[in-house]
Scaffold this active site. Structure first.
Site, PDB file in Angstrom:
ATOM      1  N   TRP A 329       0.840  -1.200   0.000  1.00 39.85           N
ATOM      2  CA  TRP A 329       0.000   0.000   0.000  1.00 39.85           C
ATOM      3  C   TRP A 329       0.878   1.254   0.000  1.00 39.85           C
ATOM      4  O   TRP A 329       0.528   2.280  -0.590  1.00 39.85           O
ATOM      5  CB  TRP A 329      -0.894  -0.011   1.247  1.00 39.85           C
ATOM      6  CG  TRP A 329      -1.718   1.236   1.431  1.00 39.85           C
ATOM      7  CD1 TRP A 329      -2.975   1.464   0.954  1.00 39.85           C
ATOM      8  CD2 TRP A 329      -1.335   2.426   2.150  1.00 39.85           C
ATOM      9  NE1 TRP A 329      -3.395   2.710   1.326  1.00 39.85           N
ATOM     10  CE2 TRP A 329      -2.413   3.329   2.065  1.00 39.85           C
ATOM     11  CE3 TRP A 329      -0.207   2.804   2.855  1.00 39.85           C
ATOM     12  CZ2 TRP A 329      -2.390   4.580   2.654  1.00 39.85           C
ATOM     13  CZ3 TRP A 329      -0.177   4.056   3.440  1.00 39.85           C
ATOM     14  CH2 TRP A 329      -1.266   4.930   3.332  1.00 39.85           C
ATOM     15  N   HIS A 330       2.037   1.162   0.655  1.00 46.38           N
ATOM     16  CA  HIS A 330       2.898   2.332   0.773  1.00 46.38           C
ATOM     17  C   HIS A 330       3.548   2.736  -0.553  1.00 46.38           C
ATOM     18  O   HIS A 330       3.949   3.885  -0.713  1.00 46.38           O
ATOM     19  CB  HIS A 330       3.981   2.095   1.824  1.00 46.38           C
ATOM     20  CG  HIS A 330       3.453   2.147   3.215  1.00 46.38           C
ATOM     21  ND1 HIS A 330       2.883   1.052   3.815  1.00 46.38           N
ATOM     22  CD2 HIS A 330       3.375   3.153   4.110  1.00 46.38           C
ATOM     23  CE1 HIS A 330       2.482   1.395   5.031  1.00 46.38           C
ATOM     24  NE2 HIS A 330       2.773   2.660   5.239  1.00 46.38           N
ATOM     25  N   GLY A 331       3.699   1.815  -1.452  1.00 50.68           N
ATOM     26  CA  GLY A 331       4.292   2.204  -2.721  1.00 50.68           C
ATOM     27  C   GLY A 331       4.687   1.015  -3.562  1.00 50.68           C
ATOM     28  O   GLY A 331       4.759  -0.117  -3.078  1.00 50.68           O
TER      29      GLY A 331
END
Lengths: 490, 302
Positions: A329-331
C-alpha cells in the site's frame, strides 16, 4: 498546499472564518444551511487539493461520485447477490484507478525485466495523485460498510463529497471510516471553545514534531542514506535511528495537525498514532502505529479472511497477506513488500503463541517510570522497528542489505565523533529527547499538549497565548529545511 | 467563539511582538557580516588589498601578515554573487585600493547552493542563510523577491546566529581557526559527481559571469585582479580529478581573454603537505593561514 506552508497559514483562517461566520451564523435561518456549509467544505478542500495539480480534482470527484452512487445501488439492490455485485464493482473501480496510477508502471517494468523486453511504449509514466491511497480506502470503506449493513447510504451527495475530500485528512489521513466521519457531515456542527483550543494545541504539537524533529532529522538522514557506502557502521546506525524518529515525527505530526485542524471545524477524526515507540512488542507497535490503516486492513481484509480464528496454516497465510498488502500500500517498490514481510515474520511468533494481545494497556500505567523489563522490551521493539525502517527507507532491497551490512561493521566511532562535534546533530538529538519526554509524560493523553493548561506556568490564561507564540517562533527558527511530508507520496 | 478569537488575537499579537523583538535583538548583536559591513562603510578608504571569497580565504589568509591596508572581506559559504556586488558597491570609493584577491576553490564554482542533495536534484537556489545574512547585515539583496523574514521563519537561518554573539573575526576580518577538527581527514570530501550534477554547467557559467564582471570592475578602476586556488590536504587531493581542474582553469582563461587577471593554483602545491597546517582536509588552520598569507604576499609582490 502543505500544512507547514505560508499558503496554508493564510488559507486556514480564511476558511475557518467563512465556515463559522458566513456558512453557519449568517445563513442560520436557511433550510439549506448545512448543505451550504458542506458545499463550502468541499470547495475549500478542492482548493486545498487542487493547489498541487488541478487535474487531480477530476479523479477525486470521479471516485467520490462512483462510490456515492454505488452506495445507493447497494442499498436499493433487491437481492444480496446484486448488492454484492455493486459493492465489488466499486471496489474494482477504485482499486483499478489506484493500480493504474500507482502500480501499473511498477508491474510493467518488472514484466519487461523478467521477459527481457523493452519498456518503450509500455510505461504510462503518469504522475501519482497526492493522497490517492488514502481517499481510495476511505471511499472503499463506505460501500463495504453499506453492504455489511453498518451504515445507511446517504442521498446527500454534498455531504458525501465533503466526507471524501475533507481537507485536513485528505492527503495523508487518518483514513476515516464512513461510520465515523460521514454522520458528522449530516448533522449541524457546533463550535466548542475547549475543543477548538485543544485543536490549536494539537496543531502546535504536530508542527513541533514535523518542523523541529522530523525536518532536522531529515538533513542528516538524507545525507547518510545517499552516501551510505562511504559511511561507517556507527554513522549508519545513527542515521537509521534518526530516520525512525523522522518518519514518526513527520507522519504523526501530520496526523496531529489534521486532527487538530478538524477540531476547529467541529469535526472529530480518529486517532492515528498512540506513542508507538513505547511498545513492548511488535504486536503492540502495530496497534499504535498508523492506527487508521492497520484497523482498516484488520476490518476489511484480515477478519474477512478468517483472522486468527482459523487453522494455524491459515493464520500464517492471513498474517502474511495483511502485512504484505499493507507494505505494498505504501508504494510500488519491493522494499515496501520486504518491509511488510519483515514485520510479518516478527508478528507471527506472537500470534501463533497467542501473545499478540498481551499488551493492550499503556506501558507503566499509573507509574512514572517503566520497570527494567519494560525498558528492555521497549528498546528491543524499537530496535526491531529501526531495522524495518532501513528496508522502508532504502531505494532497493540491495541497498537495504548493503546498508545493514555496513551497519554491522563498527570500524570506527565516527558517529560518536559526529555526535559530539556537529552542533546540528546535538541539537536534533535534543529535540528528539524533548519529544520523547513529552510523549512519555503525556502517553495516556491524545496528544503531547493535551491538558497542558493545568501545568504550573500555563495556568494564567493571558500568559498561555504568549507562551504558545513563543513556542511557535522557536519552532520556526529551529525548524529544519525539509518541507514536504513523507506520506504524501503514498 | 468570541473567547476563542480573542485567544488567537492575543497569541497573534504576541507572535508578532516576539518577531519584532528578534529583529531588534539581532540588530544589536555583532557577527562577522555586520562587522565587515561596518568596516567597509567606515574604513574602505584605507584598504589597499581586499580579500574576497569564502571560507577558503576567510580562515586561510591572515591579513595581518600581508601588509598595511589588507582587509579580509571573505565570508564562509558565500556565493560569488556577493563578492561581485560588494566590489561593485565599494570599488569606486576606495582610492587606495591596489589589488583584489579572490579565492576560487576546487568545488565552489559548482555550488551555488551549499545544500548538496538539493543541488543534485533541483535547480540550485541561493542558500537562504546567506540571503538572509547578506540582506540583513550587509544590505545586499539577492533578488527583488528575496525577503529575509521568509528565510528566518522557514527555518533556514542557523539558530546560532540568532542567539549568540557571532563576531568571530578579528579587526581585519580574519577568522582564526586553531587546531584540527576531530574527523578532519574525513569531512569535506570531494564529491566525484560534482561535474555531472544536473545544473553543473549552468552554475559554472553563472560563476564565470560574476568573475568576469569583477575583472571588468578592477580593470575599469585600474586595480590588480588576482585569483588564487587555495591549497588542500592530500586526503582531499586524492579525489581531485583532472576534469575538474581543467574546468576551473578554463574559467580563468575565459575571463583572461577579455580582462587582465593574475592566477596561481596552490591546490597541490608542495609547500602545503604537512598535516599540522590543516583544520580539515580542505581548509587551512591558523598555522597554515600564516604560511599561506606570506606566500601569497611574496608571489604577487605585495
Amino acid at each position: 498546499m502543505l500544512f507547514n506552508s505560508i499558503q496554508f497559514a493564510i488559507f486556514l483562517p480564511i476558511v475557518f472564518l467563512l465556515y463559522w461566520f458566513v456558512f453557519d451564523s449568517f445563513i442560520k435561518k436557511s433550510k439549506n444551511q448545512l448543505r451550504l456549509q458542506n458545499a463550502f467544505v468541499v470547495m475549500a478542500s478542492y482548493v486545498f487539493y487542487g493547489w498541487w495539480d488541478w487535474r487531480f480534482l477530476l479523479l477525486i470527484a470521479f471516485t467520490s461520485f462512483c462510490s456515492w452512487g454505488s452506495g445507493l445501488l447497494i442499498a436499493k439492490a433487491e437481492t444480496r447477490k446484486k448488492a454484492k455485485t455493486w459493492m465489488w464493482l466499486n471496489i474494482v473501480l477504485n482499486l483499478g484507478i489506484l493500480a493504474l496510477f500507482k502500480y501499473y508502471d511498477f508491474f510493467a517494468s518488472e514484466f519487461a525485466e523478467l521477459f527481457n523486453v523493452s519498456t518503450v511504449g509500455l510505461l504510462l509514466k503518469v504522475i501519482l495523485p497526492v493522497g490517492i491511497s488514502f481517499y481510495t480506502f476511505q471511499a472503499l470503506s463506505y460501500s463495504i460498510d453499506i453492504y455489511r449493513g453498518k451504515i445507511e447510504p446517504t442521498k446527500d451527495i454534498v455531504a458525501f463529497f465533503a466526507f471524501i475530500s475533507f481537507f485536513p485528512q485528505l492527503v495523508a489521513g487518518p483514513i476515516e471510516r464512513a461510520t465515523n466521519l460521514l454522520p458528522q457531515f449530516l448533522k449541524k456542527r457546533e463550535f466548542d471553545y475547549d475543543n477548538a483550543i485543544d485543536g490549536m494545541r494539537q496543531i502546535l504539537w504536530g508542527l513541533f514534531k514535523k518542523i523541529v524533529v522530523a525536518d532536522n532529522c531529515a538533513v542528516f538522514v538524507d545525507h547518510v542514506f545517499s552516501n551510505y557506502t562511504n559511511e561507517t557502521g556507527s554513522t549508519l546506525l545513527l542515521a537509521a535511528i534518526f530516520f525512525t524518529f523522522q518518519i514518526y515525527g513527520d507522519f504523526s505530526g501530520y496526523s496531529d495537525i489534521a486532527i487538530g485542524t478538524a477540531k476547529l471545524f467541529g469535526i472529530k477524526l480518529m486517532r492515528n498514532f498512540n506513542v508507538p515507540y513505547f511498545s513492548r512488542d511488535i504486536a503492540e507497535f502495530w496497534r499504535r502505529w498508523h492506527i487508521s490503516l492497520t484497523t482498516w486492513f484488520r476490518d476489511y481484509v484480515y477478519i474477512p479472511l478468517g483472522g486468527s480464528r482459523v487453522s494455524k496454516a491459515k493464520v500464517v497465510r492471513n498474517t502474511f497477506i495483511i502485512f504484505l498488502v499493507s507494505g505494498f500500500w505504501h508504494g510500488a517498490n519491493w522494499t515496501f513488500i520486504a518491509w511488510g514481510a519483515y514485520h510479518a515474520f516478527l508478528f507471527l511468533p506472537l500470534i501463533l503463541t497467542g501473545k499478540n494481545r498481551k499488551y493492550t494497556n499503556q506501558v507503566a500505567e499509573g507509574r512514572r517510570l517503566p520497570t527494567l523489563k519494560e525498558t528492555g522490551q521497549m528498546l528491543l521493539t524499537f530496535f526491531l522497528a529501526v531495522m524495518g525502517w532501513i528496508i522502508f527507507r532504502a531505494e532497493s532491497i540491495g541497498q537495504a542489505w548493503e546498508y545493514v551490512r555496513g551497519m554491522l561493521q563498527f570500524g570506527t566511532l565516527r558517529a560518536c565523533y559526529r555526535f559530539f562535534t556537529l552542533p546540528e546533530i546535538r541539537l536534533t538529538s535534543l529535540f528528539v529527547v524533548i519529544m520523547l519526554v513529552i510523549e512519555w509524560l503525556q502517553r495516556d493523553k491524545q496528544h503531547g499538549f493535551e491538558g497542558i493548561e493545568k501545568l504550573y506556568l500555563l495556568h494564567n490564561k493571558y500568559l498561555r497565548p504568549i507562551l504558545y507564540a513563543l513556542l511557535l517562533l522557536l519552532m520556526m527558527v529551529f525548524g529544519g529545511k525539509h518541507a514536504s511530508f513523507i506520506y504524501f507520496q503514498f | 467563539m468570541k473567547r476563542f478569537l480573542w485567544a488567537i488575537v492575543i497569541g497573534g499579537i504576541a507572535f508578532f511582538v516576539l518577531c519584532g523583538a528578534v529583529e531588534f535583538y539581532q540588530s544589536r548583536v555583532d557577527n562577522n557580516y555586520s562587522y565587515k559591513y561596518w568596516y567597509m562603510e567606515n574604513h574602505r578608504h584605507e584598504v589597499v588589498t581586499l580579500l574576497l571569497g569564502d571560507s577558503y580565504i576567510e580562515n586561510a589568509i591572515n591579513p595581518g601578515l600581508m601588509g598595511k591596508g589588507t582587509f579580509n572581506l571573505a565570508r564562509s559559504s558565500r556565493w560569488i554573487y556577493y563578492d561581485d556586488k560588494l566590489l561593485e558597491k565599494y570599488i569606486a570609493d576606495m582610492p587606495n585600493l591596489k589589488q583584489v584577491i579572490l579565492g576560487m576553490g576546487y568545488k565552489p564554482p559548482y555550488f551555488k547552493s551549499y545544500h548538496y542533495p538539493e543541488s543534485e536534484s533541483n535547480e540550485p537556489e541561493m542558500n537562504e542563510h546567506e540571503k538572509y545574512m547578506y540582506e540583513k547585515f550587509m544590505h545586499i539583496r539577492y533578488d527583488d523577491n528575496s525577503n529575509h523574514w521568509l528565510g528566518l521563519y522557514r527555518g533556514y537561518i542557523d539558530p546560532g546566529t540568532l542567539i549568540g554573539n557571532n563576531l568571530l573575526c578579528d579587526s581585519l576580518g580574519y577568522e582564526r581557526v586553531d587546531g584540527q577538527s576531530v574527523n578532519w581527514r574525513l569531512e569535506h570530501n570531494v564529491d566525484s559527481n560534482v561535474f555531472h550534477q544536473k545544473y553543473a554547467k549552468e552554475q559554472v557559467a553563472e560563476y564565470t559571469g560574476y568573475l568576469k564582471d569583477m575583472a571588468r570592475l578592477c580593470h575599469l578602476h585600474k586595480v590588480r585582479f588576482i585569483v588564487i586556488t587555495p591549497p588542500c590536504h592530500d586526503s582531499y587531493i586524492v579525489n581531485v580529478r583532472q576534469e575538474g581542474l581543467d574546468i576551473i582553469h578554463g574559467i580563468i582563461e575565459n575571463v583572461r581573454s577579455e580582462y587582465p587577471i593574475e592566477y596561481i593554483d596552490y591546490l597541490q602545491d608542495e609547500e602545503y603537505r604537512a598535516d599540522s597546517i590543516y583544520r580539515n582536509c580542505s581548509h587551512l588552520n591558523s598555522i597554515g593561514a600564516d604560511i599561506f598569507a606570506l606566500r601569497v604576499k611574496k608571489d604577487f609582490g605585495l
